[in-house]
Design an enzyme around this catalytic site. Structure first.
Site, PDB file in Angstrom:
ATOM      1  N   GLU A 204      62.721  -1.792  25.210  1.00 33.00           N
ATOM      2  CA  GLU A 204      61.712  -1.155  26.045  1.00 33.00           C
ATOM      3  C   GLU A 204      61.063  -0.023  25.260  1.00 33.00           C
ATOM      4  O   GLU A 204      61.752   0.758  24.612  1.00 33.00           O
ATOM      5  CB  GLU A 204      62.346  -0.527  27.286  1.00 33.00           C
TER       6      GLU A 204
ATOM      7  N   HIS B 203      73.221  -0.709  32.480  1.00 31.99           N
ATOM      8  CA  HIS B 203      73.221  -2.080  32.985  1.00 31.99           C
ATOM      9  C   HIS B 203      74.627  -2.666  33.006  1.00 31.99           C
ATOM     10  O   HIS B 203      74.896  -3.651  32.327  1.00 31.99           O
ATOM     11  CB  HIS B 203      72.334  -2.968  32.103  1.00 31.99           C
TER      12      HIS B 203
ATOM     13  N   ASN C 124      66.467  -6.444  31.288  1.00 35.84           N
ATOM     14  CA  ASN C 124      66.939  -5.639  32.424  1.00 35.84           C
ATOM     15  C   ASN C 124      67.450  -6.579  33.507  1.00 35.84           C
ATOM     16  O   ASN C 124      66.781  -7.561  33.831  1.00 35.84           O
ATOM     17  CB  ASN C 124      65.807  -4.776  32.961  1.00 35.84           C
TER      18      ASN C 124
END
Length: 546
Positions: A402, A487, A525
């Protein structure tokens, strides 16, 4: 459960240089969204669950999996009670807002900590954490096994604190994510259903190219493309029309005020605005915030006895309740579900659980880094806290990065990234009887695999651009943020600890429906995959088990 922005300012003359900001899509959830103001959030529940109550379905947790289960069960005519350890987040604080700003953490910011634990610990040589009052705040920085696991605490779970990056894995990567699940069904039915339910949309590319707040992402795109890496726009659950109003100065600022790490007051479509709002509109779903499940065991007359502590905002148990549930859905997040099941198996409360409980836990290969750009590549003073693009080197290097914000309010000439990497390492939860707790056997050295994968992108960009890594973000002369995950995944893996639809082995009527089902890595994600898998599983459970 997904990136975050974080920064502080001090009161002295160097204050603006002490800002710290962080990435913005990493953690798992955010609370208010759409165009509703924070003050318009609807209360989560009229009154909490009563001692000795009997409920057809009890859902432990209000994150992605639990919210999907509650909505679909209610639509099928089942009365559902949800139990949430965190607060409701439906009441404004003294500043008139529900959530604290990222620049000014206060008691709302952290779960039962007396000092902040920001993902970025330093900025320009200054430490940035500060003392705060102990409170049942929104972000849990749980330290275990040498890793900090960031988790959302409150009604809406991880959706309250993540950057909202709503990514569906590339189909060619799906077989490695959930090998026992039919990809045709996921991509034909359940991923579209999840994206619709979550309100996923992508930034307008023309607006992206023109607006100041995404200058940092345009620099990230330029550097990626100059080194031969594809830059991809990443969908998000932020209300893009609202962000345009923020940029135009016609609406209260939210993403453009750096809000992310401790909740988002206006523009983000958290679960409170999507699945949970729909679930409560059925009239069949109630929620008890500040309630923590401590035990689940078979009840003599059928169903399960569930013991629940009611908490105050100091985290103390003020009452203990025992309720009976016909069916129980574990949706406390990968860590919460795994720790609870590990303890219940080891202590004999649920002796039928199999030997896969607690296994297959991973960090989604999370690792963070910053790059110091040249003066001709400014990244902007105003940065949207909502990331909207990434660098895809998964096929060649095992990394997806990201392009994340550093919304410090000053020009930093820095590019910041959260990478998701391919990593083989899986940890296991185990019961520590002597200490009366669940331990995790994570090894810090395992992060080297993720660093090596991320370096396939950033070593090349630095070489091409003549730039270097930032060494002031994670401590003294430390390049890699390898101490954390946003995560967490696994611990009650699908088709191992459960059957192929999340039914726990050994105890009929118990289900896992959250990220604990996914073995450690999703390539992107994870919350869209968690949501889509929950949609798939609850459809089967409703059709066959009710």
């Amino acid at each position: 459960m997904s990136g975050n922005a974080m920064y502080n300012h001090a009161s002295d003359g160097v204050s603006r240089r002490r800002f710290i900001a962080g990435t913005s899509s990493i953690l798992g959830a955010a609370i208010l969204a759409g165009r509703a103001s924070a003050a318009q959030a609807v209360p989560a529940v009229a009154k909490p669950i009563a001692d000795a109550a009997r409920v057809p379905a009890l859902v432990i947790g209000t994150g992605y999996g639990g919210s999907v289960a509650a909505l679909r069960l209610a639509q099928a005519g089942v009365d559902v009670h949800m139990v949430e350890m965190g607060m409701a987040w439906d009441t404004p604080g003294p500043d008139g807002k529900i959530f604290a700003n990222t620049t000014k953490p206060d008691q709302r910011s952290y779960w039962l900590r007396t000092r902040t634990k920001q993902p970025l610990s330093n900025f320009l040589g200054f430490p940035i954490d500060k003392d705060i009052p102990r409170y049942t705040g929104i972000l849990d920085a749980e330290e275990m096994g040498g890793i900090i696991v960031y988790q959302g605490r409150g009604v809406g779970g991880g959706s309250l604190v993540n950057g909202g990056m709503a990514v569906t894995p590339k189909r060619e990567n799906f077989g490695a994510v959930l090998p026992s699940v039919n990809a045709d069904e996921m991509y034909g039915v359940y991923y579209p259903r999840a994206n619709s339910g979550l309100g996923v949309a992508t930034v307008d590319p023309a607006w992206f190219d023109s607006v100041d707040c995404y200058q940092y992402a345009r620099v990230g795109r330029k550097h990626a493309q100059r080194s031969g890496f594809p830059f991809v726009f990443v969908p998000d659950v932020y209300d893009w029309d609202y962000m345009k109003q923020e940029a135009a100065g016609t609406a209260p600022k939210s993403a453009l005020d750096g809000e992310i790490l401790y909740g988002n007051n206006y523009g983000k479509k958290s679960l409170q605005k999507t699945y949970l709002a729909q679930a409560r509109a059925t009239g069949r779903v109630t929620i008890s915030p500040l309630h923590k499940v401590t035990s689940v065991s078979p009840a003599s007359g059928g169903g399960y006895t569930v013991v629940i502590d009611q908490l105050n905002t100091n985290g103390d148990a003020t009452a203990t309740k025992s309720v009976t549930a016909d069916k129980v859905f574990f949706a406390a997040g990968s860590v919460g579900t795994s720790k609870l099941l590990t303890r219940l198996k080891a202590t004999g409360a649920l002796p039928g659980l199999n030997g896969e409980i607690g296994k297959g836990w991973g960090d989604n290969g999370n690792v963070m880094c910053g790059r110091a750009n040249h003066l001709w590549d400014p990244t902007g003073k105003v940065q949207s806290s909502i990331p909207c693009g990434g660098i895809d080197n998964w096929a060649a290097g095992g990394a997806f990065a990201e392009v994340a914000p550093l919304p410090t309010g000053i020009e930093t000439y820095a590019s910041f990234y959260l990478s998701i990497t391919k990593t083989p390492h899986r940890a296991e939860f185990s019961w520590n009887a002597g200490a009366g707790r669940v331990d995790l056997n994570w090894q810090t050295a395992w992060k080297q695999t993720s660093i090596d994968a991320a370096k396939t992108i950033f070593d090349k960009i630095n070489s091409k651009e003549g730039t270097i890594y930032r060494t002031d973000l994670f401590g003294t002369y430390k390049i890699w943020g390898d101490h954390l995950t946003y995560h967490p995944l696994g611990g009650a893996v699908l088709n191992k600890a459960t059957d192929n639809y999340g039914r726990l082995h050994g105890h009929a009527g118990l289900y896992v429906i959250d990220g604990a089902l996914i073995p450690g890595n999703t390539s992107v994600n994870p919350f869209v995959t968690i949501t889509a898998l929950a949609e798939r599983n609850i459809e089967k459970i409703i059709a066959t088990d009710l």
